[in-house]
Design a protein around this motif. Structure first.
Motif, short mmCIF file in Angstrom:
data_model
loop_
_atom_site.label_atom_id
_atom_site.label_comp_id
_atom_site.label_asym_id
_atom_site.label_seq_id
_atom_site.Cartn_x
_atom_site.Cartn_y
_atom_site.Cartn_z
N LEU A 143 52.46 43.37 39.71
CA LEU A 143 52.73 44.16 40.91
C LEU A 143 51.43 44.39 41.67
N SER A 144 51.55 44.49 42.99
CA SER A 144 50.36 44.80 43.78
C SER A 144 49.93 46.23 43.51
N ILE A 145 48.69 46.55 43.85
CA ILE A 145 48.20 47.91 43.59
C ILE A 145 49.09 48.92 44.29
N GLY A 287 43.88 44.16 58.30
CA GLY A 287 45.23 43.71 57.98
C GLY A 287 45.91 44.72 57.08
N LEU A 288 47.20 44.50 56.85
CA LEU A 288 47.93 45.38 55.97
C LEU A 288 47.49 45.12 54.52
N VAL A 289 47.70 46.11 53.70
CA VAL A 289 47.45 45.90 52.28
C VAL A 289 48.35 44.77 51.80
N GLY A 290 47.78 43.83 51.07
CA GLY A 290 48.57 42.71 50.58
C GLY A 290 48.62 41.54 51.53
N ALA A 291 47.86 41.61 52.63
CA ALA A 291 47.89 40.51 53.59
C ALA A 291 47.16 39.29 53.07
N GLY A 292 46.31 39.48 52.08
CA GLY A 292 45.60 38.34 51.50
C GLY A 292 44.14 38.28 51.89
N ARG A 293 43.60 39.39 52.38
CA ARG A 293 42.20 39.38 52.79
C ARG A 293 41.28 39.19 51.60
N SER A 294 41.55 39.95 50.53
CA SER A 294 40.69 39.84 49.35
C SER A 294 40.75 38.43 48.80
N GLU A 295 41.93 37.83 48.83
CA GLU A 295 42.07 36.48 48.28
C GLU A 295 41.23 35.49 49.06
N ILE A 296 41.19 35.65 50.37
CA ILE A 296 40.37 34.76 51.18
C ILE A 296 38.91 34.92 50.78
N PRO A 335 33.04 43.10 45.26
CA PRO A 335 34.50 43.04 45.19
C PRO A 335 35.16 44.39 45.37
N GLU A 336 36.50 44.37 45.53
CA GLU A 336 37.18 45.61 45.89
C GLU A 336 37.31 46.57 44.71
N ASP A 337 37.42 46.03 43.48
CA ASP A 337 37.62 46.91 42.33
C ASP A 337 36.32 46.98 41.55
N ASP A 421 34.06 43.90 50.11
CA ASP A 421 35.51 44.18 50.15
C ASP A 421 35.73 45.66 49.90
N GLU A 422 36.34 46.32 50.81
CA GLU A 422 36.57 47.77 50.72
C GLU A 422 35.28 48.49 50.32
N PRO A 423 34.28 48.46 51.21
CA PRO A 423 32.97 49.01 50.82
C PRO A 423 33.02 50.50 50.50
N THR A 424 33.97 51.21 51.07
CA THR A 424 33.95 52.67 50.89
C THR A 424 35.23 53.20 50.28
N ARG A 425 36.02 52.32 49.62
CA ARG A 425 37.27 52.82 49.03
C ARG A 425 36.97 53.89 47.98
N GLY A 426 37.59 55.06 48.18
CA GLY A 426 37.40 56.14 47.22
C GLY A 426 35.98 56.67 47.19
N1 LIG Z 1 48.15 40.73 40.45
C1 LIG Z 1 48.90 40.06 41.36
N2 LIG Z 1 49.90 39.26 40.92
C2 LIG Z 1 50.67 38.60 41.80
N3 LIG Z 1 50.52 38.70 43.13
C3 LIG Z 1 49.55 39.47 43.61
C4 LIG Z 1 48.69 40.20 42.75
N4 LIG Z 1 47.83 40.90 43.50
C5 LIG Z 1 48.12 40.62 44.74
N5 LIG Z 1 49.15 39.76 44.86
C6 LIG Z 1 49.72 39.22 46.06
O1 LIG Z 1 48.70 38.53 46.75
C7 LIG Z 1 48.74 38.83 48.14
C8 LIG Z 1 47.45 39.47 48.61
O2 LIG Z 1 47.21 40.73 47.87
P1 LIG Z 1 45.98 41.75 48.10
O3 LIG Z 1 46.50 43.09 47.81
O4 LIG Z 1 44.82 41.35 47.29
O5 LIG Z 1 45.61 41.56 49.62
P2 LIG Z 1 44.51 42.28 50.51
O6 LIG Z 1 44.72 41.87 51.88
O7 LIG Z 1 43.20 42.08 49.93
O8 LIG Z 1 44.89 43.77 50.40
P3 LIG Z 1 44.00 44.97 49.91
O9 LIG Z 1 42.68 44.47 49.57
O10 LIG Z 1 44.00 45.86 51.08
O11 LIG Z 1 44.72 45.55 48.76
C9 LIG Z 1 49.96 39.71 48.31
O12 LIG Z 1 51.07 38.92 48.65
C10 LIG Z 1 50.14 40.35 46.97
O13 LIG Z 1 51.49 40.69 46.77
#
Ligand SMILES: Nc1ncnc2c1ncn2[C@@H]1O[C@H](COP(=O)(O)OP(=O)(O)OP(=O)(O)O)[C@@H](O)[C@H]1O
Ligand SMILES: Nc1ncnc2c1ncn2[C@@H]1O[C@H](COP(=O)(O)OP(=O)(O)OP(=O)(O)O)[C@@H](O)[C@H]1O
Ligand SMILES: [Mg+2]
Ligand SMILES: [Mg+2]
Lengths: 511, 378, 362, 317
Positions: A143-145, A287-296, A335-337, A421-426
C-alpha cells in the motif's frame, strides 16, 4: 466546562543521556480538538507515547478521565479508551487490511470463531465513512504511504475511544483525504470525545483545532484558544528565537545544462519523462501524492532501474541502475524517507556523514575511523547538527537533525546536482527555513537542484521552474513567474488543459 | 510468500473478483506441494505397487510422516511469529527417553499419564526457550541453538549408555505404534488431530491471528498493544509440547530409544514448513502446508530407493526440493505483487475521481493561497 | 578533496559560530573495555589460566597443539561467517561444503589420479562455487538465507554422500597428511595450519575493519536500503561474502581430509553450529551490523579451551556440549540483561541529578 | 579442579590407567564391554576410564585419543570407527608411551600393538549364513542390513558371507546390502524399505546389534512376521522379546563383556611389559585363561555363540 479527559503535568522522560521531556504538560477536554505543536524533537511524540503506554514516564502527573494513570503497555491504554495514530505506520504487511484494523478485537461468532463476514462489512463501513475505496481483503503489503495512513486512521476511529491522539496523520495525505479526515475528526469532537492533533502545518491546525499547546525543548510553553492567537506568535513561542524568511529564494544566474533526462520510461510507474536542469537552478517537481515523482528521482539517481530513455550529467551519459555511477558523475540524492533510506540510524554521525566519501579517505589501503571523523566533523558543523559527539548514533536524534545529517552526507560529496525529495517533510519551521536558505545558497553557488515536495508553497516559494507530474507523466512545465497554485493544481489533476501538457497525454487519461 | 488471502479466504463479495482469482492462485501454494506429493506416490506405486497397495505400504505411507508432521506443525507456530525452534530434535530425544524411563521404572503406569508427562516435559523445555527469547530479547535462532546443545547434553547425561528397549515398555503402548482404526494408523490419527486443532486455532481464533500479526511486524505488534511476549511464549510452549508428544510417539513407533533419537530432525522440521510455504520471516503460511511438506519429505525418502536412486542421494533430493519450494514461493509472490499493483492503480483511479464540486487539490495545504500568506508573514 | 574549505561552506552567507565536535562520547578505556568482545577475551583469559593451573596435563606441551588442530576449521570458517552474519545473513551450509570438498579431494586424488595440490585447488574452487550458488539465490533472487542454506545444507551434503556413499577414501600421501599436522617450528605448540589462518585473519581484519567494503558490510546489516541509496552494491557484497565463505569452507575441507587422512561424506557434520556458536559467542549480533573479529577469535578459542580442559578432566562430550550451550545462551542474553541493569542504574542516577540538569539546561 | 589424582601428570608410581574408547557412548554393546573391562580392572588393580564421542565417527574419536596422549595414560583400548583415519593419532599416542589395543573393530595392523578379535571373521560369517540357510530352507532372496558402509568389521563379514553363499548355498541369492548407520530409526525404516522393495524376500541378516533389534521390531508388527526370517548379531536383552514372540528363531554373538575383559588384560600386560605384542607372546587373562598373540598381533576371543529360545533365558547383557 467538563472535566478534562487527559491531564499531563510536568511529565519527564529521558532516554539514556537524552532528556526527551523535561516538563511536558497538556490538558485536553472532551469535545475539543487540541493541537500540539513544537519544533522537531520538542518531545511531542514522546508525550504521546507516554499517554499510550509505549514509554513510562520518569516523573510528573498523568491522569486520564479523572483517574491517575500509568500504563505499562499499549494494551492497557487501549483498554482504558485511548486510541493513537503513531507518527510511524504500524501495519502488519502480511495480513489483510481488515485484519489490520481489527487485530486483537475481531468480531466473534459462535464458538469464539472470528466472524470474517462481519469484520469485512465493518471495515467497508469505516472506509465509506472516510470516503475511500480500499479493498478490505487485500494485504497491507504494497500500500502507498497515504493508504497506510488511512488504515491507521480507520483503526483508530474504530476503537470508539474517549481520547484520540493523532501524531502527524496528514503528513502523507492529499487534500481530499485530509478534508475527509477533518470531517471525521469534527464529528468525533461533536460526539464529545477529546482529540489531540499534532502537525507541522499551521493551516491545518488553525482550520481544525480549537486549542493549541506549544512545546519547546521538551518543555511546556503555553496553551491558547485558537481564536485568540495567530501563526506568528505561535511560531515565535515554538522557536524561541527569530525565524528568518521562510522562503529566502534569491535569484541566481543560470549556467549550463547539468542534468538532461530524456524520454525516461518505466512500465507502470512513469512514461516519457524529459527535462533539463541548469547549474544554479532549482527545479521543483510538484504533483499529487503517488504521482510518481519519487520514482522518477530514484530512477535518475539509479537506485531503481528504468526501461528506456537516458540520463546525462554534464553531457555524459550516466549508467542506469547504478547509484555509484551517479555519485561518481556528481549526483547527490536526499531520499524522502530518511529513517529507511537516508540514514543508517544505528550508525554513528561520523560514519553516516562520511558514508559516501569514504572511498577517498582510504590511505595506503586502510580506512580508519580517525579519517572518517576528520572528514565528517566540518560538514556536521556546517549544518549545525546537534549532537554531543561524532560517535553518537543517529537513532538518538530528532527528525530535523537527522535530515541535517543526510544533507551533510551528500554535500560532503560536493555534487553538481542535488536531488532532494521532500526536504522538509515532518520538519519544524525553524529548521525548515534553515534548509530553504541552504538550498538557495547552494543554487547561488552554482549547484543544480531538483526538489520534490508535496507542499505547494514550498515548491512555489523555492523553485525557479516547476514541473508538474501526474500519473507518471510530466503534464506541465511552469516558470516561476507563471506558476500559480491553480495552474499547478490543474496540471496535477488534469481537470483541464494546462500549458505545457502534451495533447496525446490528455487523450490517454483513463478518467 | 503466501499471503493473508490464504489465511483469510472469506466469502466473496462483488467487486472482489480479482482477489478471488488471486486467492485461488495463492491457495495453490499448498496445492502445488500436494500435487507433487501425489505424483510421487503415484509414480512410485507404478514402479512397485506394494508402495501403496500392500497393507504395510499403505500404513507406512501414513504412519512414517506423523512424527515429522507433529514437529512441523509446532515449528510453523513458532516460525509464523518470526522465530524458529532448533531445539525440537533434542526435546524429542529427551521426552522419548523420559517415556521409556517412566515405563521402565513404573511398570503398569497408565499410557495416558505417559502422554501427559511427555507433553508436560516438552512444554516445560519450550517454556525455557520462550522465556529466554521473549525476555532476553535475543533471536530464537541463537537461543534454540544453545538449548539444542543443552537439552541433548542433558538427555545423554541422564541416559548415560542406558538404552530403552521394547521390552521395557508397556505392550499396550507399543501397540499404539502399529494399531489402526478404520485402516488409519493411530499415530497418524494423533498427528492429524493435532494438525486440525492447531490449524483451526491459527485460522479462526484471535490468538492465532495475533501470532501472524506478531510475525508480520513485531514492532508494530508492540505498538499496537498485542501481548507479544505472552503470545511468543505460548508459541514456544506449544512447539515444545508438540516435540514432547513427538517424543512419546517416537518411543511408541520405534520401541527403542538410543542416544541418537531425534538428532538432526530439527532441520527437517524447518524444511518441511518451508516446503509447505511457511515464510521463514514470519507472518504467513499455514500448518496445512507444513503438514504436506512433512509428508512430502518423508515420502520422497521412502520412494527414492524404490525408483532405483541410491538412498545416498536422498539428502541431495531433499535439499533441491527445499530450494525449489522457496524459489516457487518467490515467483508466486512476485506475481502477486504485480497483481496488487494493478489493483491499486485501478482502485486509486476510483478513489479520487475529480468531482465537479470538490476537485482534489495537491497534497499539503487545503488553501494554498492563505497558507502562503501566513507563512510569508511568519 | 574531502574536507571542505570555509569558503565553500554551504551556509557561509550568514557566518555562525562553527561548532566543533569531540570524536567520541566516551573515554578510550570505556570504549575498549566495556564491550562484548572484551568480555569474551577476558573470559578466555580466566578460563585458560584456571585450566592451566588446575586441570591435570593441561599445561603439557601437546595441549595447545591439539587445541589448534581441533579448532582450525572453526577458526577458518568463522572469518567469512562473521562477515556474512554482520550483513544480517547466515550460511548454514558451510559444514556440508566441508564434507563435499573433503569427498572431492579424496575422489579426485584416488579415482582421477590428480595430485593433492591440484585436487585441493579444485575442491576449494568447488567450495567457492557452492558459495556462489548460495550467494546468487540470496543476493540476486532475494531469498532468505536461512531457508536457502538449510536447503543447500541438505543438497551439498547429499552430493557428498551420494558421490562416495558411506565409504571413505584413505591412503593419502604421508607428505601431505604430515603437512596438515606439522608444527611451524619443530617442538613448538603451534601447528602449521595457523599460518594460513593468520593470513586469513589479517585479510579479513583489513576487509572488515579497514576497508570501504567492510563499512558497506556493516551498513548492509544495519539498513540495507540506506546502504543501497548511498551507492553500496548490496547484492554484489553479499554474493562475494557467500563465495568467500564457500571457498574457505572448501579449504577447511581439504585440511579436514588431510588431518584425519580420510575423505568421507559425513566429515564435519554439525560443524556449522559450532562455527555459528563461536561467532555469536564472540559478540557478533545475529541481527547484523555489529561485531568484531577479535571477539570471534576469542570465542572460537574459548570453545576449544573448554572442550580440551573438560576432556582432560575425563568429562563426557555431553557435558561439554551443555557447557558450550549454556555459555552461548548466557553470552547472548547478557547483552540485554546488562542493558536492563545499566538502564536501572542510569534511571537511579538520573533521578538524583534531575534538578541539576534542569537548572543547567535552562 | 579436583582431578589432581588423575594419572599421567603425577608420574608412574605403579598406578596404571587404561582408557576405554568405544566407537561411541550410549551404545549398550559397548556398555557391556566396558563393564567387562572394569571387572578386569578391579581384578588387576588398574584404573579403567571410559571416554568417547556421542556419534560413531573417526574424527570425533581423534580428540579423545589426543587427550589420552596428553594425559600420558599407560594404555588405550579402542574400537576404531575407521581403519586409517585414526592411525596418525594412535601413532602419536604410542610415541608418547601409550600402549594401544584395538578391540571389536581393528585399525591397520601397524597402528596398534594388539587387536583383540571377538571371533575370526570367517567364523562369524559362517555362523550367520548357517543360521539363515537353516531358517529359510536353504533357498530364496536374502538381504543384509549393515551398520555404516565403511565399518571395517561389517564389510569383512559381508564379503565372507557373499563368498560362503556363492560357494555352498547356490539357491540363496543375496539381493541387497543396506546401511542403517547403527541408528535405530534409520535401521527400522531401512527394514521397511527392504520389505517393500523385495516382496519375495525370505530372510534378513543384520550383523549389528542395533540393526537386528530394529529389524526385529519392525518385523514383529508387520505382516511379514513369520514369512521373513531374521538373524544376525544381537544381544540377548534386546532380542529376548522377539525370540519369545517367534519373530526371530536364533541369532549369534560373542560375549562383549568377555571381549572388554580380555582387551583390558591384554592392555595391562602390554603396559606392564609382560608382552611385546609379538606373535607367540602368551599371557594370562583372569578367568578366561591363557591367550597367545597370533599373526599380525591378533588375539582371538573364541567362537561366536548362538542364542535361541532354549538358552536365551540364561543370559543378561
Ligand atoms: N510500496 C509500493 N508498492 C506498490 N506500489 C507503490 C508502492 N509505493 C508506491 N507505489 C505506487 O507507485 C506510484 C508512485 O508512488 P509515490 O508515492 O512514491 O509517488 P510520489 O509522487 O513520490 O509521491 P510522494 O513522494 O508525495 O509520496 C503510485 O502509483 C503508488 O501507488
Ligand atoms: N527511543 C528513543 N531513544 C532515544 N532518544 C529518543 C527516543 N525517542 C525520542 N528520543 C529523543 O527525544 C527527543 C524528543 O523526540 P520526539 O520524537 O518526542 O520529538 P517530536 O517533537 O515528536 O519531533 P518530530 O516533530 O520530529 O516528530 C528527541 O531529541 C529524540 O531524539
Ligand atoms: Mg514526532
Ligand atoms: Mg515521494
Amino acid at each position: 466546562m467538563a472535566d478534562a479527559t487527559l491531564v499531563l503535568q510536568d511529565v519527564t522522560k529521558s532516554f539514556g543521556a537524552v532528556a526527551a521531556l523535561r516538563s511536558g504538560s497538556l490538558t485536553v477536554r472532551p469535545g475539543s480538538i487540541h493541537a500540539l505543536v513544537g519544533e522537531n524533537g520538542a518531545g511531542k511524540s514522546t508525550l504521546v507515547k507516554i499517554v499510550s503506554g509505549v514509554h513510562r514516564r520518569d516523573g510528573g502527573r498523568f491522569a486520564f478521565q479523572g483517574r491517575d494513570a500509568d500504563f505499562s503497555s499499549t494494551a492497557e491504554s487501549k483498554a482504558a479508551g485511548i486510541a493513537v495514530i503513531y507518527q510511524e505506520p504500524t501495519l502488519f504487511p502480511d495480513l489483510s487490511v481488515t485484519e489490520n484494523i481489527f487485530m486483537g478485537r475481531q468480531p466473534l461468532g459462535r464458538g469464539r470463531r472470528i466472524d470474517r463476514a462481519r469484520m469485512h462489512s465493518e471495515a467497508t463501513a469505516l472506509f465509506d465513512r472516510l470516503g475511500v475505496a480500499l479493498d478490505p481483503r487485500r494485504p497491507a503489503r504494497g500500500l502507498s504511504i497515504a493508504d497506510q495512513q488511512i488504515i491507521e486512521i480507520a483503526k483508530a476511529i474504530s476503537l470508539d475511544a474517549a481520547l484520540l491522539v493523532m501524531d502527524e496523520p496528514t503528513a502523507a495525505l492529499s487534500g481530499v483525504e485530509v478534508e475527509r479526515l477533518f470531517a471525521v475528526a469534527r464529528s468525533l469532537r461533536d460526539e464529545g470525545r477529546a482529540l489531540v492533533f499534532i502537525s507541522h502545518r499551521f493551516d491545518e491546525v488553525f482550520d481544525l483545532c480549537d486549542t493549541v499547546t506549544v512545546m519547546r525543548d521538551g518543555e511546556y510553553v503555553s496553551t491558547h484558544a485558537i481564536a485568540e492567537t495567530d501563526v506568528e506568535s505561535i511560531v515565535g513561542e515554538m522557536v524561541g528565537r527569530e525565524v528568518g524568511e521562510l522562503f529566502p529564494k534569491t535569484p541566481a544566474p543560470l549556467g549550463d545544462v547539468v542534468l538532461d533526462v530524456e524520454g525516461l520510461s518505466s512500465a507502470g510507474v512513469f512514461r516519457d519523462v524529459s527535462f533539463q536542469v541548469r547549474a544554479g537552478e532549482i527545479v521543483g517537481l510538484a504533483g499529487l501524492v503517488g504521482a510518481g515523482r519519487s520514482e522518477i528521482a530514484r530512477a535518475v539517481f539509479g537506485v531503481d532501474g528504468y526501461d528506456s530513455g537516458a540520463v546525462r550529467l554534464g553531457g555524459t551519459p550516466v549508467a542506469r541502475s547504478n547509484p555509484r555511477a551517479a555519485i561518481r558523475a556528481g549526483m547527490a540524492f536526499v531520499p524522502e524517507d530518511r529513517r529507511k533510506q537516508g540514514l543508517v540510524t544505528e550508525g554513528s554521525v561520523a560514519r553516516n556523514v562520511a558514508g559516501v566519501i569514504r572511498r577517498g579517505l582510504t590511505r595506503a589501503g586502510l580506512l580508519t575511523s580517525a579519517a572518517e571523523n576528520r572528514a565528517a566533523a566540518p560538514w556536521a558543523a556546517r549544518l549545525q547538527v546537534k549532537t554531543s559527539a561524532l560517535d553518537m548514533d543517529a537513532t538518538t536524534m530528532s527528525g530535523g537533525n537527522q535530515q541535517k545529517v543526510v544533507i551533510a552526507k551528500w554535500l560532503a560529496t560536493q555534487p553538481r546536482l542535488l536531488i532532494i525529495d521532500e526536504p522538509t517533510r515532518g520538519i519544524d519551521v525553524g529548521t525548515k527555513a534553515e534548509v530553504h536558505r541552504l538550498l538557495s545558497d547552494l543554487a547561488g553557488q552554482g549547484m543544480a537542484i531538483v526538489m520534490i515536495s508535496s507542499e505547494l508553497p514550498e515548491v512555489l516559494g523555492m523553485a525557479d521552474r516547476v514541473l508538474v507530474v501526474c500519473e507518471g507523466r510530466i503534464t506541465a512545465e511552469l516558470d516561476r513567474a507563471e506558476a500559480t497554485p491553480e495552474k499547478v493544481m490543474h496540471a496535477a489533476t488534469r481537470t483541464g488543459p494546462t500549458p505545457g501538457s502534451t495533447p496525446t497525454a490528455t487523450e490517454e487519461v483513463p478518467v | 510468500m503466501s499471503t493473508a488471502l490464504v489465511n483469510d479466504p472469506a466469502t466473496p463479495t462483488r467487486g472482489a473478483r480479482g482477489t478471488q482469482l488471486l486467492g485461488a492462485l495463492l491457495r495453490s501454494r499448498e496445492l502445488a506441494v500436494l500435487v507433487v506429493l501425489l505424483l510421487i506416490v503415484l509414480g512410485t506405486t507404478l514402479k512397485s505397487n506394494g508402495f501403496l497397495f500392500s497393507s504395510d505400504g499403505f500404513r507406512n505411507l501414513l504412519v512414517t510422516p506423523s512424527l515429522l508432521l507433529l514437529l512441523a506443525v509446532g515449528q510453523t507456530l513458532v516460525i509464523v511469529t518470526r522465530n524458529v525452534d532448533l531445539s525440537v530434535g533434542s526435546v524429542l530425544g529427551l521426552t522419548a527417553y523420559l517415556t521409556g524411563r517412566l515405563f521402565a521404572d513404573n511398570p503398569g503406569i497408565p499410557v495416558i499419564a505417559v502422554f501427559a508427562a511427555g507433553l508436560a516435559m516438552g512444554a516445560l523445555l519450550g517454556l525455557v526457550n520462550g522465556v529466554l527469547v521473549a525476555f532476553g530479547r535475543v533471536p530464537a535462532l541463537v537461543i534454540t541453538l544453545g538449548t539444542l546443545y543443552i537439552y541433548r547434553g542433558i538427555f545423554l547425561t541422564w541416559a548415560g549408555s542406558d538404552r530403552i528397549n521394547a521390552s521395557d515398555m508397556d505392550p499396550g503402548f507399543l501397540a499404539l505404534g502399529t494399531r489402526s482404526i478404520l485402516g488409519i494408523p493411530v499415530l497418524t490419527l494423533i498427528a492429524l488431530g493435532v494438525l486440525a486443532a492447531v490449524g483451526y486455532y491459527l485460522h479462526t481464533a484471535r490468538g492465532g491471528r495475533e501470532l501472524y500479526a506478531i510475525g508480520s511486524d513485531p514492532d508494530a505488534a508492540t505498538l499496537y498493544g498485542l501481548r507479544v511476549t505472552r503470545r511468543v511464549l505460548v508459541a514456544f510452549v506449544l512447539s515444545g509440547a508438540l516435540a514432547g508428544l513427538a517424543g512419546v510417539v517416537y518411543a511408541a513407533r520405534y520401541g527403542t530409544v538410543s542416544s541418537g533419537a531425534g538428532s538432526g530432525i530439527e532441520l527437517q522440521a524447518v524444511g518441511a514448513a518451508v516446503i509447505g510455504g511457511v515464510a521463514i520471516f514470519g507472518g504467513s503460511g499455514t500448518v496445512w502446508g507444513a503438514a504436506i511438506g512433512a509428508f512430502l519429505l518423508v515420502t520422497i525418502n521412502r520412494a527414492l530407493p524404490i525408483v532405483g536412486i541410491s538412498d545416498f542421494w536422498q539428502r541431495a533430493v531433499v535439499g533441491a526440493l527445499i530450494l525449489a519450494a522457496i524459489v516457487l514461493d518467490r515467483v508466486l509472490a512476485n506475481r502477486q505483487e504485480r497483481r496488487l499493483r494493478e489493483q491499486q492503480g485501478s482502485s486509486a483511479a476510483e478513489a479520487a475521481p475529480p468531482g465537479p464540486d470538490g476537485p482534489p487539490v495537491p497534497a499539503g495545504p487545503t488553501d494554498p493561497t492563505t497558507h502562503h500568506d501566513e507563512e510569508a508573514r511568519a | 578533496m574531502s574536507a571542505p574549505t570555509l569558503s565553500d561552506a554551504p551556509t557561509s552567507r550568514e557566518p555562525r559560530s562553527e561548532r566543533t565536535y569531540p570524536a567520541y562520547s566516551r573515554p578510550l578505556w570505556r570504549r575498549a573495555l566495556l564491550t562484548r568482545e572484551f568480555a569474551v577475551v577476558a573470559l578466555l583469559g580466566v578460563v585458560y589460566l584456571y585450566s592451566f593451573n588446575e586441570v591435570p596435563a593441561f599445561d603439557g606441551p601437546l595441549t595447545l597443539y591439539y587445541l589448534f588442530l581441533d579448532i582450525a576449521p572453526i577458526l577458518l570458517i568463522a572469518m567469512p561467517m562473521t562477515m556474512v552474519i554482520i550483513t544480517g545473513e547466515i550460511d548454514l551450509s558451510v559444514a556440508s561444503v566441508v564434507g563435499l570438498s573433503s569427498v572431492l579431494t579424496g575422489v579426485l586424488h584416488q579415482d582421477a589420479g590428480l595430485s593433492i595440490p591440484v585436487a585441493a585447488l579444485v575442491a576449494v574452487l568447488v567450495g567457492g562455487l557452492c558459495g556462489a550458488f548460495n550467494g546468487f539465490l540470496v543476493a540476486y533472487v532475494g531469498l532468505p538465507s536461512l531457508a536457502v542454506t538449510i536447503g543447500t545444507l541438505a543438497l551439498y551434503r547429499g552430493i557428498a554422500v551420494g558421490l562416495l556413499g558411506t565409504t571413505a577414501v584413505t591412503g593419502f600421501p604421508d607428505r601431505w597428511t604430515d603437512l596438515a599436522k606439522q608444527r611451524i617450528v619443530e617442538g613448538s605448540s603451534w601447528p602449521m595450519i595457523l599460518v594460513p589462518f593468520l593470513l586469513l585473519l589479517l585479510f579479513t581484519t583489513w576487509l572488515l575493519h579497514f576497508s570501504t567494503f567492510g563499512r558497506g558490510v556493516y551498513e548492509i546489516g544495519l539498513n540495507d536500503e540506506a546502504a543501497h541509496f548511498t551507492g553500496v552494491n548490496v547484492e554484489l557484497t553479499k554474493f562475494w561474502l557467500f563465495v568467500f565463505a564457500g571457498a574457505v569452507a572448501g579449504f577447511a575441507g581439504v585440511y579436514y581430509t588431510l588431518r584425519y587422512g580420510s575423505a568421507r561424506g559425513d566429515n564435519a557434520t554439525g560443524l556449522e553450529l559450532q562455527v555459528i556458536a563461536a561467532v555469536l559467542l564472540g559478540g557478533v549480533s545475529i541481527f547484523g551490523g555489529r561485531g568484531a573479529l577479535h571477539g570471534v577469535v576469542a570465542g572460537a578459542v574459548l570453545i576449544g579451551v573448554i572442550s580440551s580442559a573438560m576432556r582432560l578432566e575425563n568429562q563426557t562430550v555431553n557435558l561439554i556440549n551443555i557447557v558450550i550451550g549454556v555459555l552461548l545462551v548466557l553470552s547472548v542474553t547478557s547483552t540485554s540483561f546488562l542493558a536492563w541493569a545499566s538502564g536501572l542504574a542510569a534511571g537511579r542516577r538520573r533521578a538524583r541529578s534531575t534538578d541539576r540538569s534542569r537548572t543547567s539546561s535552562g | 579442579g579436583d582431578g589432581d589424582a588423575a594419572p599421567g601428570s603425577d608420574g608412574g608410581d605403579g598406578d596404571v590407567t587404561v582408557t576405554m574408547l568405544p566407537k561411541n557412548l550410549g551404545n549398550p554393546y559397548f556398555d557391556t564391554s566396558t563393564s567387562g573391562a572394569e571387572k578386569a580392572g578391579d581384578e588387576l588393580g588398574v584404573t579403567v576410564e571410559e571416554v568417547g564421542p556421542d556419534a560413531a565417527s573417526p574424527e570425533a574419536q581423534v580428540p579423545f585419543i589426543n587427550t589420552a596422549a596428553q594425559q600420558g595414560v599407560e594404555a588405550l583400548v579402542v574400537s576404531a570407527n575407521d581403519p586409517t583415519a585414526i592411525c596418525d593419532a594412535l601413532d602419536e599416542a604410542r610415541s608418547a608411551g601409550t600402549s594401544v589395543v584395538t578391540f571389536d573393530s581393528d585399525t591397520d595392523p601397524e597402528c596398534r600393538d594388539i587387536y583383540v578379535n571377538q571371533a575370526d571373521a570367517g567364523g562369524i560369517a559362517q555362523v550367520q549364513v548357517d543360521l539363515i540357510a537353516e531358517q529359510i530352507g536353504d533357498k530364496g532372496e536374502v538381504a543384509v542390513l549393515s551398520a555404516a558402509a565403511n565399518a571395517t568389521n561389517q564389510n569383512a563379514w559381508i564379503e565372507l558371507m557373499e563368498a560362503e553363499i556363492e560357494e555352498n548355498h547356490p539357491d540363496i541369492e543375496l539381493v541387497d546390502v543396506v546401511y542403517g548407520d547403527d541408528d535405530d530409526q534409520k535401521s527400522f525404516d531401512q527394514t521397511a524399505a527392504l520389505l517393500q522393495q523385495y516382496p519375495d524376500l525370505a530372510g534378513i541378516i543384520s550383523p549389528t546389534t542395533v540393526g537386528i533389534s530394529a529389524a526385529a521390531r519392525y518385523l514383529s508388527t508387520s505382516n511379514a512376521k513369520g514369512r521373513v526370517s531374521l538373524t544376525g548379531l544381537g544381544t540377548p536383552n534386546q532380542m529376548r522379546e522377539y525370540v519369545e514372540d517367534g519373530t526371530v528363531e536364533a541369532f549369534a554373538l560373542w560375549n562383549p563383556a568377555d571381549l572388554g575383559y580380555l582387551a583390558t588384560f591384554t592392555a595391562a600386560a602390554l603396559a606392564n611389559g609382560d608382552i611385546e605384542g609379538e606373535e607367540g607372546d602368551t599371557f594370562e587373562a583372569g578367568r578366561l585363561g591363557e591367550y597367545t598373540v597370533g599373526a599380525d598381533g591378533v588375539v582371538l576371543l573364541g567362537d561366536p555363540f548362538v542364542f535361541d529360545g532354549e538358552n536365551i533365558g540364561d543370559f543378561d547383557f
